[in-house]
Design a protein around this motif. Sequence first.
Motif, mmCIF file in Angstrom:
data_model
loop_
_atom_site.group_PDB
_atom_site.id
_atom_site.type_symbol
_atom_site.label_atom_id
_atom_site.label_comp_id
_atom_site.label_asym_id
_atom_site.label_seq_id
_atom_site.Cartn_x
_atom_site.Cartn_y
_atom_site.Cartn_z
ATOM 1 N N ASP A 51 19.658 -42.929 -25.281
ATOM 2 C CA ASP A 51 19.906 -41.570 -25.014
ATOM 3 C C ASP A 51 19.235 -41.396 -23.600
ATOM 4 O O ASP A 51 18.021 -41.563 -23.580
ATOM 5 N N VAL B 216 26.285 -38.758 -22.113
ATOM 6 C CA VAL B 216 26.896 -39.139 -23.444
ATOM 7 C C VAL B 216 26.593 -40.543 -23.321
ATOM 8 O O VAL B 216 26.588 -41.490 -22.383
ATOM 9 N N TRP C 256 34.109 -43.927 -28.252
ATOM 10 C CA TRP C 256 33.227 -43.554 -28.707
ATOM 11 C C TRP C 256 32.519 -42.395 -27.757
ATOM 12 O O TRP C 256 32.114 -41.512 -28.206
ATOM 13 N N THR D 157 34.567 -39.146 -28.498
ATOM 14 C CA THR D 157 33.983 -38.672 -29.993
ATOM 15 C C THR D 157 32.682 -38.241 -30.135
ATOM 16 O O THR D 157 32.313 -37.970 -31.387
ATOM 17 N N HIS D 158 31.964 -38.296 -29.300
ATOM 18 C CA HIS D 158 30.372 -37.997 -29.269
ATOM 19 C C HIS D 158 30.043 -36.993 -28.339
ATOM 20 O O HIS D 158 30.333 -37.133 -27.068
ATOM 21 N N HIS E 216 27.937 -47.892 -38.711
ATOM 22 C CA HIS E 216 29.013 -47.779 -38.189
ATOM 23 C C HIS E 216 30.554 -47.793 -38.788
ATOM 24 O O HIS E 216 31.352 -47.312 -38.058
ATOM 25 N N TRP F 175 32.712 -44.707 -38.918
ATOM 26 C CA TRP F 175 33.315 -44.239 -37.539
ATOM 27 C C TRP F 175 34.667 -45.168 -37.235
ATOM 28 O O TRP F 175 35.561 -44.614 -36.914
#
Length: 397
Positions: free
Chosen positions: A39, A44, A52, A55-56, A272, A275
């Motif tokens: 991060d 993102v 990914w 959707t994040h 995961h 997801w």
Amino acid sequence: MAKDTDYGAFMEKFVLQQSSSPHELPLNSLTFAVKDIFDVDDYVTGFGNPDWVRTHPAATSTAPAVLAVLRGGATCVGKTVLDEMAYSMNGENKLYGTPKNPCAPDRVPGGSSSGSAVAVGAKLVDFSLGTDTGGIIRIPASHCGILGFRASHGAISTTGVIPMAHSFDSVGWFSRDPVILNRVGRVLLQLPEVDPVIPSQIIIAEDCFQLSTIPSDLGKHAVLGDYVEEKVPSIKQFMTKGNVDQEYNIPSLAALASVVQLLLRYEVKNNHGKWVSTVKPDLGPGISERTELRAALNALLGDFGVLIIPTVPGPPPKLQSDPILLETFLVRAASLQSIAGVSGFCQVSIPLGLYDNLPVAISLLAKHGSDAFLLNLVVILYDTLQEEVGIAEKKGY
């Protein structure tokens, strides 16, 4: 992204640095890149897949490992490409492109920390951050002809890092220079200055070298020097023939690798699986033993022992290799990577030049928590190793 000029290593480029400090910082003037699994505030974390990203949300803080090197004075210049969802040893990504191996352009760079390794190997940055679950620092380091360090499991915070398998996830980093590798490690691990220690013993397990297609004398001759005290046919045989105080039930390397892969798949699915089943993203093709082995390896090495193995079982595979040949390589590679994975040991991959014009590497492992010892040992040995490599090559090893 200017793929031609950055070897396809970067997802995105930016400049991130802490405010200037009146104090001399250990990483001043050094640049680094970070694998797109960490991060970074306001970005993102892409995880190697555009679905990914879609959707994040953007991260609201920066991973402690990234903050540590920023506070150490280094400047971040961007995020690097990785295999989709970090789930490969190859470094190939069909969606973002495969970073070009600067050491062998027709070969895979190794994954999943492919972009981070390529950025260092291509001299685009001084060091880079990656992660290692099943060898994904060590393998690209070997394939790209650079240094790669996997920290002891749990020694560096993985907060702010997308998890793969908590029992194996470790932070790692790459560099071309052993001194920089050491300095970055001291910042990440918050290590005090300590005097280097000569290894009490160096153990070589012949079964690990038998997995390699590269003549074993090349690697062993370069590393052994005057230090070696023990050569053994296999790790299992050494630890079950009275060389350690307690009797252990040690699995073979193949069985060990199978256990590791089962645990990895289980933990990745737990992290995961929901997801993947919900989003159905576009993806590319593609426990008792652990306790026993960890105890046995700790007893074997002691506080200042070192285990030497080949980092990978051969030269980096060609891009778009035949799946059957690639699978053979990956199975052998998984066996070698499983030792540190199961034990939680720290491990460093050290380049040993070229064999048939392709990069060769050796790995040193030390017991969990011996990161400072291993980092110092690399600095001590590195120049001598490179000299020995030159001698070995001239002698035809």
